[in-house]
Design an enzyme around this catalytic site. Structure first.
Site, PDB file in Angstrom:
ATOM      1  N   HIS A   1       1.094   3.803   2.567  1.00 53.15           N
ATOM      2  CA  HIS A   1       1.556   4.500   3.447  1.00 53.15           C
ATOM      3  C   HIS A   1       3.611   5.047   2.856  1.00 53.15           C
ATOM      4  O   HIS A   1       3.897   4.098   2.734  1.00 53.15           O
ATOM      5  CB  HIS A   1       1.416   3.672   4.186  1.00 53.15           C
ATOM      6  CG  HIS A   1      -0.095   4.146   5.050  1.00 53.15           C
ATOM      7  ND1 HIS A   1      -0.428   3.419   5.989  1.00 53.15           N
ATOM      8  CD2 HIS A   1      -0.359   5.473   5.320  1.00 53.15           C
ATOM      9  CE1 HIS A   1      -1.422   4.253   7.178  1.00 53.15           C
ATOM     10  NE2 HIS A   1      -1.413   5.424   6.722  1.00 53.15           N
TER      11      HIS A   1
ATOM     12  N   ASP B   1       5.316   4.809   5.191  1.00 55.12           N
ATOM     13  CA  ASP B   1       6.249   4.408   5.445  1.00 55.12           C
ATOM     14  C   ASP B   1       7.187   2.736   4.962  1.00 55.12           C
ATOM     15  O   ASP B   1       8.329   2.141   5.193  1.00 55.12           O
ATOM     16  CB  ASP B   1       6.273   4.216   6.972  1.00 55.12           C
ATOM     17  CG  ASP B   1       4.852   2.758   7.263  1.00 55.12           C
ATOM     18  OD1 ASP B   1       3.963   3.675   6.961  1.00 55.12           O
ATOM     19  OD2 ASP B   1       5.359   1.911   7.871  1.00 55.12           O
ATOM     20  N   HIS B   2       6.320   2.405   4.043  1.00 49.75           N
ATOM     21  CA  HIS B   2       6.723   1.762   3.250  1.00 49.75           C
ATOM     22  C   HIS B   2       6.804   1.810   1.292  1.00 49.75           C
ATOM     23  O   HIS B   2       6.995   1.345   1.034  1.00 49.75           O
ATOM     24  CB  HIS B   2       5.216   0.940   3.406  1.00 49.75           C
ATOM     25  CG  HIS B   2       4.156   0.091   4.441  1.00 49.75           C
ATOM     26  ND1 HIS B   2       4.570  -1.472   4.591  1.00 49.75           N
ATOM     27  CD2 HIS B   2       4.191   0.652   5.364  1.00 49.75           C
ATOM     28  CE1 HIS B   2       4.240  -1.653   5.689  1.00 49.75           C
ATOM     29  NE2 HIS B   2       3.542  -0.267   6.787  1.00 49.75           N
TER      30      HIS B   2
ATOM     31  N   HIS C   1       7.012  -4.923  11.810  1.00 52.92           N
ATOM     32  CA  HIS C   1       6.196  -3.459  11.689  1.00 52.92           C
ATOM     33  C   HIS C   1       5.280  -3.739  13.567  1.00 52.92           C
ATOM     34  O   HIS C   1       4.378  -3.528  13.239  1.00 52.92           O
ATOM     35  CB  HIS C   1       4.976  -3.644  10.740  1.00 52.92           C
ATOM     36  CG  HIS C   1       4.482  -2.671  10.413  1.00 52.92           C
ATOM     37  ND1 HIS C   1       3.856  -1.927  11.290  1.00 52.92           N
ATOM     38  CD2 HIS C   1       4.618  -1.480   9.212  1.00 52.92           C
ATOM     39  CE1 HIS C   1       3.359  -0.975  10.522  1.00 52.92           C
ATOM     40  NE2 HIS C   1       4.053  -0.965   9.950  1.00 52.92           N
TER      41      HIS C   1
ATOM     42  N   ASP D   1       0.188  -4.195   6.292  1.00 49.99           N
ATOM     43  CA  ASP D   1      -0.295  -3.210   7.479  1.00 49.99           C
ATOM     44  C   ASP D   1      -1.516  -3.865   7.262  1.00 49.99           C
ATOM     45  O   ASP D   1      -2.374  -3.718   5.752  1.00 49.99           O
ATOM     46  CB  ASP D   1      -0.308  -2.168   7.288  1.00 49.99           C
ATOM     47  CG  ASP D   1       1.149  -1.364   7.564  1.00 49.99           C
ATOM     48  OD1 ASP D   1       2.556  -2.393   7.840  1.00 49.99           O
ATOM     49  OD2 ASP D   1       1.193  -0.283   7.632  1.00 49.99           O
TER      50      ASP D   1
ATOM     51  N   HIS E   1       0.688  -1.279  -0.143  1.00 52.17           N
ATOM     52  CA  HIS E   1       0.396   0.347  -0.203  1.00 52.17           C
ATOM     53  C   HIS E   1       1.192   1.064   0.269  1.00 52.17           C
ATOM     54  O   HIS E   1       1.976   0.992   0.038  1.00 52.17           O
ATOM     55  CB  HIS E   1      -0.767  -0.060   1.387  1.00 52.17           C
ATOM     56  CG  HIS E   1      -0.090  -0.532   2.304  1.00 52.17           C
ATOM     57  ND1 HIS E   1       0.325  -0.740   2.677  1.00 52.17           N
ATOM     58  CD2 HIS E   1      -0.584   1.413   3.320  1.00 52.17           C
ATOM     59  CE1 HIS E   1       1.120  -0.032   4.004  1.00 52.17           C
ATOM     60  NE2 HIS E   1      -0.085   0.958   4.676  1.00 52.17           N
TER      61      HIS E   1
HETATM   62 ZN    ZN Z   1      -0.218   1.567   6.729  1.00 53.16          ZN
HETATM   63 ZN    ZN Z   2       3.315   0.487   7.782  1.00 45.43          ZN
END
Ligand code: ZN
Ligand code: ZN
Length: 306
Positions: free
Chosen positions: A99, A101-102, A274, A210, A97
């Site tokens: 986001h 942080d990814h 995570h 996530d 996805h």
């Molecule tokens: Zn996420």
């Molecule tokens: Zn994340």
């Protein structure tokens, strides 16, 4: 013919316990290695790079997500003996996805291997929106690409080519090493959030992405060899302010919830990933899981290899 060949492969590859490889095989004996390149979260923990996992089959790497630090962690894994993670070999990326942080490692994943003479295009598979994100990154670095390809620097133009594949669910990739299935997961208000099931000649690996508790993870694993699942501490959560509790319970999975998921999914090995802990130690987080789950579970750290 093709069906018969695949069925034969299935029978040869998954001989025991409903498709589960007994977890006595070491990574050295296995064709497939799973390397945690980053187990972190948006928290800038210097010991934890951003989320990224590599499934390596016959020295070919398939990387899932690209949090900050991803390429240097791949180089570290190569130094640890995972030959498939040589930086110039990084050319297949799967995104769960969008986001940050990814994905903040995406420019790193595109350009660092290209500068280091990757001699093949990068193939990116991700949810809708990944194409636009990639296009913006390529535009942002247009000056750099121009100088590197048309200046004096020796370079391989093919390494700068990026092919983006916006995917839905089901089988989204197949080659001689892996079949990759994407499945939808619940991740708060994200319209598109995916988990992945990697089927290799000798193992089945499922990455949750996530998510808040999602039945689809249980179905995708169903006795898989390795389930890599995100988690937050139930005890730590209780100390969070109400507005954050509302967010976490909608977007993520508590240790208590994960124990229930794992009991139904029956992985050979559950890897905590995570991890959001809020002061809880790794041992305490493991204990939270073990209260309700009897299977094999480990706390994932950067550069752990399974
Ligand atoms: Zn996420
Ligand atoms: Zn994340």
């Amino acid at each position: 013919m093709r069906k018969i060949a695949m069925l034969t492969l299935f029978l040869i590859s998954w001989p025991v316990d409903g498709g589960r490889i007994q977890y006595s095989s070491t990574p050295a004996q296995s064709k497939t290695q799973v390397a945690l390149l980053g187990t972190g979260t948006p928290n800038a923990d210097p010991d934890r790079s951003g989320p990224a996992v590599a499934v390596v089959v016959n020295d070919t790497p398939y990387v899932i997500d690209c949090g900050p630090g991803v390429v240097r962690r791949a180089a570290a894994a190569e130094r640890k003996g995972v030959n498939g993670l040589a930086v110039a070999k990084l050319r297949r990326l799967f995104i769960t996805h969008l986001h940050s942080d990814h994905t903040v490692g995406l420019p790193d994943f595109i350009f660092t291997p290209a500068v280091l003479e990757r001699d093949a295009p990068l193939e990116i598979y991700g949810p809708p929106g990944i194409k636009e994100m990639t296009d913006h990154i390529l535009k942002a670095y247009a000056e750099d690409i121009n100088i590197r390809l048309r200046g004096l620097e020796p370079s391989k133009p093919r390494g700068y080519v990026v092919n983006v594949h916006e995917i839905k669910t089901g089988v989204i990739y197949r080659d001689e090493n892996v079949t990759v299935k994407a499945f939808p997961v619940k991740h708060g208000s994200w319209k598109h959030a995916l988990g992945f099931r990697f089927e290799t000649p000798d193992r089945v690996i499922v990455i949750s992405g996530d998510c808040s508790p999602s039945e689809s993870v249980i179905e995708a694993c169903n006795g898989c060899d390795v389930l890599i699942h995100e988690v937050y501490s139930t005890a730590g959560f209780a100390r969070r302010p109400p507005e954050w509790r509302r967010y976490h319970s909608n977007f993520h999975t508590s240790s208590k919830e994960l124990a229930g998921i794992a009991a139904k999914a029956r992985p050979g090995l559950l890897v905590l990933y995570h991890q959001l802990q809020w002061g809880v130690t790794p041992e305490q987080l493991l204990d939270e899981i073990k209260q309700d789950y009897q299977g094999r579970v480990v706390y994932g750290n950067d550069l752990d290899i399974y």
